[in-house]
Design a protein around this motif. Structure first.
Motif, PDB file in Angstrom:
ATOM      1  N   ILE A  16       0.069 -13.949 -16.684  1.00  0.00           N
ATOM      2  CA  ILE A  16       1.031 -14.364 -15.662  1.00  0.00           C
ATOM      3  C   ILE A  16       0.351 -14.268 -14.302  1.00  0.00           C
ATOM      4  N   THR A  17       0.625 -15.244 -13.446  1.00  0.00           N
ATOM      5  CA  THR A  17       0.026 -15.308 -12.122  1.00  0.00           C
ATOM      6  C   THR A  17       0.451 -14.113 -11.284  1.00  0.00           C
ATOM      7  N   ARG A  18      -0.504 -13.454 -10.680  1.00  0.00           N
ATOM      8  CA  ARG A  18      -0.200 -12.307  -9.820  1.00  0.00           C
ATOM      9  C   ARG A  18      -0.257 -12.774  -8.371  1.00  0.00           C
ATOM     10  N   HIS A  19       0.791 -12.501  -7.631  1.00  0.00           N
ATOM     11  CA  HIS A  19       0.853 -12.846  -6.211  1.00  0.00           C
ATOM     12  C   HIS A  19       0.822 -11.552  -5.413  1.00  0.00           C
ATOM     13  N   ASN A  20      -0.030 -11.489  -4.439  1.00  0.00           N
ATOM     14  CA  ASN A  20      -0.153 -10.290  -3.613  1.00  0.00           C
ATOM     15  C   ASN A  20       0.267 -10.615  -2.182  1.00  0.00           C
ATOM     16  N   PHE A  21       1.569 -10.688  -1.977  1.00  0.00           N
ATOM     17  CA  PHE A  21       2.073 -11.020  -0.658  1.00  0.00           C
ATOM     18  C   PHE A  21       1.963  -9.824   0.270  1.00  0.00           C
ATOM     19  N   LYS A  22       1.788 -10.130   1.554  1.00  0.00           N
ATOM     20  CA  LYS A  22       1.690  -9.105   2.584  1.00  0.00           C
ATOM     21  C   LYS A  22       3.022  -9.010   3.329  1.00  0.00           C
ATOM     22  N   ASN A  23       3.288  -7.840   3.882  1.00  0.00           N
ATOM     23  CA  ASN A  23       4.416  -7.688   4.793  1.00  0.00           C
ATOM     24  C   ASN A  23       4.043  -8.307   6.130  1.00  0.00           C
ATOM     25  N   VAL A  24       5.030  -8.831   6.839  1.00  0.00           N
ATOM     26  CA  VAL A  24       4.777  -9.397   8.163  1.00  0.00           C
ATOM     27  C   VAL A  24       4.264  -8.286   9.071  1.00  0.00           C
ATOM     28  N   ASP A  25       3.200  -8.605   9.797  1.00  0.00           N
ATOM     29  CA  ASP A  25       2.611  -7.637  10.719  1.00  0.00           C
ATOM     30  C   ASP A  25       2.371  -8.310  12.066  1.00  0.00           C
ATOM     31  N   ASP A  26       1.750  -7.588  12.989  1.00  0.00           N
ATOM     32  CA  ASP A  26       1.513  -8.124  14.332  1.00  0.00           C
ATOM     33  C   ASP A  26       0.638  -9.374  14.322  1.00  0.00           C
ATOM     34  N   ASN A  27      -0.202  -9.527  13.317  1.00  0.00           N
ATOM     35  CA  ASN A  27      -1.097 -10.684  13.253  1.00  0.00           C
ATOM     36  C   ASN A  27      -0.340 -11.990  13.044  1.00  0.00           C
ATOM     37  N   ILE A  28       0.810 -11.951  12.412  1.00  0.00           N
ATOM     38  CA  ILE A  28       1.542 -13.157  12.045  1.00  0.00           C
ATOM     39  C   ILE A  28       2.919 -13.236  12.705  1.00  0.00           C
ATOM     40  N   ALA A  29       3.364 -12.153  13.327  1.00  0.00           N
ATOM     41  CA  ALA A  29       4.727 -12.061  13.860  1.00  0.00           C
ATOM     42  C   ALA A  29       5.063 -13.178  14.845  1.00  0.00           C
ATOM     43  N   SER A  30       4.136 -13.540  15.717  1.00  0.00           N
ATOM     44  CA  SER A  30       4.456 -14.573  16.721  1.00  0.00           C
ATOM     45  C   SER A  30       4.741 -15.927  16.063  1.00  0.00           C
ATOM     46  N   ILE A  31       4.004 -16.263  15.024  1.00  0.00           N
ATOM     47  CA  ILE A  31       4.233 -17.529  14.313  1.00  0.00           C
ATOM     48  C   ILE A  31       5.563 -17.483  13.574  1.00  0.00           C
ATOM     49  N   ILE A  32       5.845 -16.372  12.903  1.00  0.00           N
ATOM     50  CA  ILE A  32       7.113 -16.212  12.175  1.00  0.00           C
ATOM     51  C   ILE A  32       8.286 -16.302  13.145  1.00  0.00           C
TER      52      ILE A  32
END
Length: 110
Positions: A16-32
């Motif tokens: 089964i495909t394993r997905h390793n998602f990250k929690n939103v952090d400062d690196n991506i927060a502005s785009i989100i």
């Protein structure tokens, strides 16, 4: 033998495909925040454009429809796989609701 769905999943012939998602952090927060702000204003096309432009970065943080479809298909394939395997199951004789499958071993008792 059961027919497995193969559009998004290769289970049981592959893991089964394993997905390793990250929690939103400062690196991506502005785009989100920008995407969420546009969506709140009803500007879905602009929000979608930002998602497409930043897909490589966002794909580590956001579950998309393809991922959800993959999970759905892998759960479906896992259920089919499990049902075709022989099981040994104990049940109480007072139990009137159990899902028996042909060729399973069902053990009842007092």
């Amino acid at each position: 033998m059961a027919e497995f769905s193969r559009e998004f999943s290769n289970f049981p012939s592959q893991k089964i495909t394993r997905h390793n998602f990250k929690n939103v952090d400062d690196n991506i927060a502005s785009i989100i925040n920008q995407i969420n702000s546009l969506r709140a204003q009803g500007l879905y096309n602009q929000a979608a454009r930002i998602v497409q432009q930043n897909f490589d970065i966002l794909s580590h943080y956001i579950v998309d429809a393809i991922t959800l479809r993959t999970w759905e298909e892998e759960i479906y394939n896992t259920q089919k796989y499990a049902r075709q395997k022989q099981q040994s199951i104990y049940f109480d004789e007072s139990e009137d609701d159990f899902d028996g499958i042909e060729e399973d071993v069902w053990l009842g008792g007092n």
